[in-house]
Structure formats: structure tokens, C-alpha cells
Write a protein that holds these residues in place. Sequence first.
Motif, PDB file in Angstrom:
ATOM      1  N   GLN A  91      36.676  64.466   4.363  1.00  0.00           N
ATOM      2  CA  GLN A  91      35.396  63.809   4.241  1.00  0.00           C
ATOM      3  C   GLN A  91      34.573  64.239   5.429  1.00  0.00           C
ATOM      4  N   TRP A  92      33.381  64.781   5.150  1.00  0.00           N
ATOM      5  CA  TRP A  92      32.509  65.295   6.214  1.00  0.00           C
ATOM      6  C   TRP A  92      31.482  64.220   6.507  1.00  0.00           C
ATOM      7  N   ARG A  93      31.800  63.350   7.469  1.00  0.00           N
ATOM      8  CA  ARG A  93      30.886  62.235   7.751  1.00  0.00           C
ATOM      9  C   ARG A  93      29.737  62.716   8.636  1.00  0.00           C
ATOM     10  N   PRO A  94      28.494  62.611   8.146  1.00  0.00           N
ATOM     11  CA  PRO A  94      27.391  63.027   9.007  1.00  0.00           C
ATOM     12  C   PRO A  94      27.249  62.043  10.174  1.00  0.00           C
ATOM     13  N   LEU A  95      27.194  62.587  11.393  1.00  0.00           N
ATOM     14  CA  LEU A  95      26.891  61.753  12.558  1.00  0.00           C
ATOM     15  C   LEU A  95      25.430  61.935  12.957  1.00  0.00           C
ATOM     16  N   GLY A  96      24.803  62.930  12.382  1.00  0.00           N
ATOM     17  CA  GLY A  96      23.405  63.260  12.656  1.00  0.00           C
ATOM     18  C   GLY A  96      23.119  64.534  11.903  1.00  0.00           C
ATOM     19  N   PRO A  97      21.900  65.093  12.063  1.00  0.00           N
ATOM     20  CA  PRO A  97      21.593  66.311  11.306  1.00  0.00           C
ATOM     21  C   PRO A  97      22.446  67.498  11.718  1.00  0.00           C
ATOM     22  N   ASP A  98      22.930  67.516  12.952  1.00  0.00           N
ATOM     23  CA  ASP A  98      23.694  68.690  13.395  1.00  0.00           C
ATOM     24  C   ASP A  98      25.050  68.311  13.979  1.00  0.00           C
ATOM     25  N   LYS A  99      25.613  67.234  13.462  1.00  0.00           N
ATOM     26  CA  LYS A  99      26.936  66.809  13.941  1.00  0.00           C
ATOM     27  C   LYS A  99      27.689  66.109  12.809  1.00  0.00           C
ATOM     28  N   ILE A 100      28.949  66.474  12.651  1.00  0.00           N
ATOM     29  CA  ILE A 100      29.775  65.761  11.657  1.00  0.00           C
ATOM     30  C   ILE A 100      31.067  65.304  12.319  1.00  0.00           C
ATOM     31  N   GLU A 101      31.623  64.253  11.733  1.00  0.00           N
ATOM     32  CA  GLU A 101      32.989  63.887  12.070  1.00  0.00           C
ATOM     33  C   GLU A 101      33.823  64.290  10.857  1.00  0.00           C
ATOM     34  N   ALA A 102      34.717  65.269  11.056  1.00  0.00           N
ATOM     35  CA  ALA A 102      35.599  65.676   9.959  1.00  0.00           C
ATOM     36  C   ALA A 102      36.767  64.695   9.898  1.00  0.00           C
ATOM     37  N   TRP A 103      37.047  64.183   8.701  1.00  0.00           N
ATOM     38  CA  TRP A 103      38.221  63.326   8.471  1.00  0.00           C
ATOM     39  C   TRP A 103      39.145  64.096   7.549  1.00  0.00           C
ATOM     40  N   SER A 104      40.397  64.185   7.895  1.00  0.00           N
ATOM     41  CA  SER A 104      41.312  65.008   7.104  1.00  0.00           C
ATOM     42  C   SER A 104      42.610  64.242   6.805  1.00  0.00           C
ATOM     43  N   TRP A 105      42.885  64.103   5.526  1.00  0.00           N
ATOM     44  CA  TRP A 105      44.114  63.438   5.081  1.00  0.00           C
ATOM     45  C   TRP A 105      45.060  64.491   4.500  1.00  0.00           C
ATOM     46  N   VAL A 106      46.357  64.284   4.662  1.00  0.00           N
ATOM     47  CA  VAL A 106      47.348  65.140   4.006  1.00  0.00           C
ATOM     48  C   VAL A 106      48.102  64.283   2.996  1.00  0.00           C
ATOM     49  N   LEU A 107      48.198  64.786   1.782  1.00  0.00           N
ATOM     50  CA  LEU A 107      48.819  64.008   0.711  1.00  0.00           C
ATOM     51  C   LEU A 107      50.024  64.746   0.143  1.00  0.00           C
ATOM     52  N   VAL A 108      51.058  63.993  -0.176  1.00  0.00           N
ATOM     53  CA  VAL A 108      52.229  64.566  -0.855  1.00  0.00           C
ATOM     54  C   VAL A 108      52.657  63.631  -1.985  1.00  0.00           C
ATOM     55  N   ASP A 109      53.392  64.197  -2.938  1.00  0.00           N
ATOM     56  CA  ASP A 109      53.955  63.364  -4.002  1.00  0.00           C
ATOM     57  C   ASP A 109      54.942  62.396  -3.358  1.00  0.00           C
TER      58      ASP A 109
ATOM     59  N   VAL B  73      28.555  56.880   6.430  1.00  0.00           N
ATOM     60  CA  VAL B  73      27.630  57.467   7.408  1.00  0.00           C
ATOM     61  C   VAL B  73      27.529  56.540   8.623  1.00  0.00           C
ATOM     62  N   HIS B  74      26.530  55.633   8.683  1.00  0.00           N
ATOM     63  CA  HIS B  74      26.423  54.746   9.856  1.00  0.00           C
ATOM     64  C   HIS B  74      26.755  53.295   9.513  1.00  0.00           C
ATOM     65  N   ASP B  75      27.170  53.027   8.289  1.00  0.00           N
ATOM     66  CA  ASP B  75      27.540  51.655   7.922  1.00  0.00           C
ATOM     67  C   ASP B  75      29.037  51.472   8.074  1.00  0.00           C
ATOM     68  N   PRO B  76      29.459  50.536   8.956  1.00  0.00           N
ATOM     69  CA  PRO B  76      30.897  50.337   9.137  1.00  0.00           C
ATOM     70  C   PRO B  76      31.498  49.575   7.954  1.00  0.00           C
ATOM     71  N   VAL B  77      32.673  50.013   7.527  1.00  0.00           N
ATOM     72  CA  VAL B  77      33.330  49.382   6.371  1.00  0.00           C
ATOM     73  C   VAL B  77      34.742  48.980   6.776  1.00  0.00           C
ATOM     74  N   LEU B  78      35.130  47.761   6.390  1.00  0.00           N
ATOM     75  CA  LEU B  78      36.487  47.280   6.645  1.00  0.00           C
ATOM     76  C   LEU B  78      37.180  47.132   5.292  1.00  0.00           C
ATOM     77  N   LEU B  79      38.255  47.872   5.136  1.00  0.00           N
ATOM     78  CA  LEU B  79      38.969  47.889   3.866  1.00  0.00           C
ATOM     79  C   LEU B  79      40.290  47.149   4.061  1.00  0.00           C
ATOM     80  N   ILE B  80      40.526  46.094   3.274  1.00  0.00           N
ATOM     81  CA  ILE B  80      41.723  45.265   3.487  1.00  0.00           C
ATOM     82  C   ILE B  80      42.454  45.058   2.166  1.00  0.00           C
TER      83      ILE B  80
END
Length: 418
Positions: A298-316, A40-47
Motif C-alpha cells: 500500500q503506497w500511502r501518500p504522505l504528501g505530493p512527493d513522499k510516500i510511506e510504503a507498507w509491505s505485507w508478506v502472505l503465505v497459505d 492517507v491522513h485519517d487515522p484508523v483503528l481496526l479491532i
Amino acid sequence: MTDPEIHQLEIEKIFSKKWYFIAHESEIPNKGDYVSRWIVHDPVLLIRSGAGDINAFINSCTHRGVHLCTADLGNKKTFTCPYHGWTYNIEGELVGILAGNKLYGEEMDKKEWGLRKVPKVESYHGLIFASLNPDVEPLEEFLGGMKWYFDIMLGRSNKGMEVIGAPQRWVVDTNWKVSAEVFVGDAYHTAMTHRSTVELGISPKDPLFASNGYQIQLENGHGLNVIQPPESVSIPPYQGLPEELWPMFEENLTEEQLSVFKNTMVFNGNCFPNLSFLSPMHGKGEHENLTNFLTIRQWRPLGPDKIEAWSWVLVDKEAPEEFKENSYKRYVNTFGPGGTLEQDDTELWTRLADASKGVTARDKNLHFNNVVNYLMGMDFVEPVDDFPGPGIAYPTTFLDVVHRGFYEYWQELISKES
Ligand code: FES
């Protein structure tokens, strides 16, 4: 849907307490690979660490709290804060302070000022989930019966799945629950919302086509549709995936999983709260030129009436390159941000949010009798007992069972004492 107070309660009682999907392991295969994400509003760094593990840190400098790494992805040995220059390595240790000893003295212990770890990080078939709650239940316990369906979509081949490209993102003026509830099981909208694709001959004409199959209610607000063809239509097995992959499917999945996988056209569902997935066979007409793709959202809420849609495509990983390319193209044409079907949905989700801000929509005392309808199938469609997968299975996908399950769990969490 768009009440600011409810939005705050959701952050406090759902997004900060439960598991939150942040990335796929294939996005950071090598030492030093990183991606920047959000809970949501907490930034995460994945390494990817030196030992090959996944390190997840709050992406915020421990000096004054500046957002440390703002690049989406890359590979680094160190991360230097642009404000005063404090520097961290890929293990999150503070390794450099500009003029450190002169300013802070010899005795300042750098070990105490490393990046703060995200309290819990666990993976299932490459899906990395994080939680800000150190006491959250184990991920596999939370996923429950959803694991059985994730095994089919993500655990079927020997080397697992890989993400194609970087996740695509776009902003929609809606609430995260609107998109989650469509994916959890709203097959009913397809004939009308996507009417133009029927007229173009991309989707089947029969308005009940997508009702064939099962709706599956799972624990913890999870749910999905398993859409199968009517008896008159035959489809290629395993969603039309390349034949050279089939022996691996047969090695990695159970008889019960294979029987469902073989005869399914579309899996769509939602893993509570906001990880959705869609794995359709899509092509021209009802069974011509069908190609499978798998997108997770992943439907990240940016506020009550706004989302940031994140979309990944996966294959074998082991799929032929040509198939990977076709699969990706089919996704882009249909459910990419400019895809024909995605745009249809986005328009309606925005309209729903627009109409939920007025006095009549916020009708707590029912002066306007402004209730909405989640009654489809209630009290007259009974579960079946011969579906081989976990969960409560109903014999059609045109139902609101999983929607009611989603909101019942939502209400349980939101009503909990802090
Ligand atoms: Fe990062 Fe000062 S805020 S070095």
C-alpha cells in the motif's frame, strides 16, 4: 506527479471517495486484537470485536480529537486517551470519563460520544478495505475482474492466507502514482533497473524475458501482468508452491484459473488506486532453486512527493513451516526494504519525483514540449481472444496499456464535480 494542488484533489476525489486497503484479516485473529492504520491522513483503528467482527473506527478521541491509539498493534480490552483519560472499549463505546458525573452531570449520554465508525468496511479473501464515502459502490463491484486474479493468489487454499510478521514500512521521496504505475504493469524496466541482478546471475540475461505472457486491462483503473516463461523454459507448476497444497488449488479454483496459475512465473498488478501486489518465482538463474512469495503493497501518500510504503508478506496458512520461512527470506532478500531489487526501484522513483518539480515539468501550455511517453504498443498490439480470464488481454507484458487505463480512470475521478 508532485503538484500540491493535484495532491489535494486526489485526497478529496480519490482517496476519500473510493476503497482503500488497510489490513489483512489474519493480522487481528483474536478478540481485542487491533492494528493502527491510516487512510492517507485519517487515522484508523481496526479491532476484532467480541462477536468476532471487524470494527473500524476513526482513531481519534471524541473529547478533543487527539490521536487515540498510537501503538502499531496489540491486544486490549480498552483504549484510554492519554490527554484527559476518556476510555473506550473494543466496540468503540465510551465507557469511562475521568470524574465524569461531577464534571458533565448525570445526564450526559456516553452513548453519543463513542468512537466514530469508518463509514464502510468490506473484505475480499481477507483483504480489508475501508472507505470514508458512505455511498461508495460495493467492494466486489469495484474490484470487478480483479477478483478472478485475487482468487488465484488469495482464495486458492481452504484456510486462506496469513500475514507473516507485521507489515514493513519505509518512506520514499516520491509520489504514490510512480510506484503504483510500476506495479500495474511496467515489466519493461526490469532488465535495466535491475541490471545488477542480471550480472549476479539472479535474474535472466535475456532483456525480453519478462515480456512473455499477458498484460490485462481491467475496469476502474485496475491492471496486471501475467508473466509466463518462453516456450524453451519449463517451470514447476503453480509457481513452485509446495505439492501438498495442489489438491486444494484444484478444489478451490476453476479449470480456467488453474490453467493460468499453472504456467505463470509472476503476477504483478495494481488495484486502483494504491494497492499493489507481486507474486514472483525468484531464485538463482532462470529456473534454479525457484521460490514463490507474495507481497502486497500500500503506497500511502504522505504528501505530493513522499510516500510511506507498507509491505505485507502472505503465505497459505496450510503451507509447511519450512516453505513459509524460505518464502519470507526470499522476499526480504529481494523486495524487502533492504532487498536488492527494491532498492533499485526506490532510487529511480525518487529521481522521477525530483525531476518533476521544475518549470519545464509543469509545462501546462507545452512551451517546452515536455510530454512523457506512454505509447508502448499503442495501435499495433491487438488484444487476444483466447485468454481465459476477465479483462482485455494483450499478448505481451511490454506495453503501456494498463498505464493508460490507470491514468484514464484517475483523470475521470479527478475531473468529477465535487
Ligand atoms: Fe482525549 Fe481529552 S482529548 S480525553
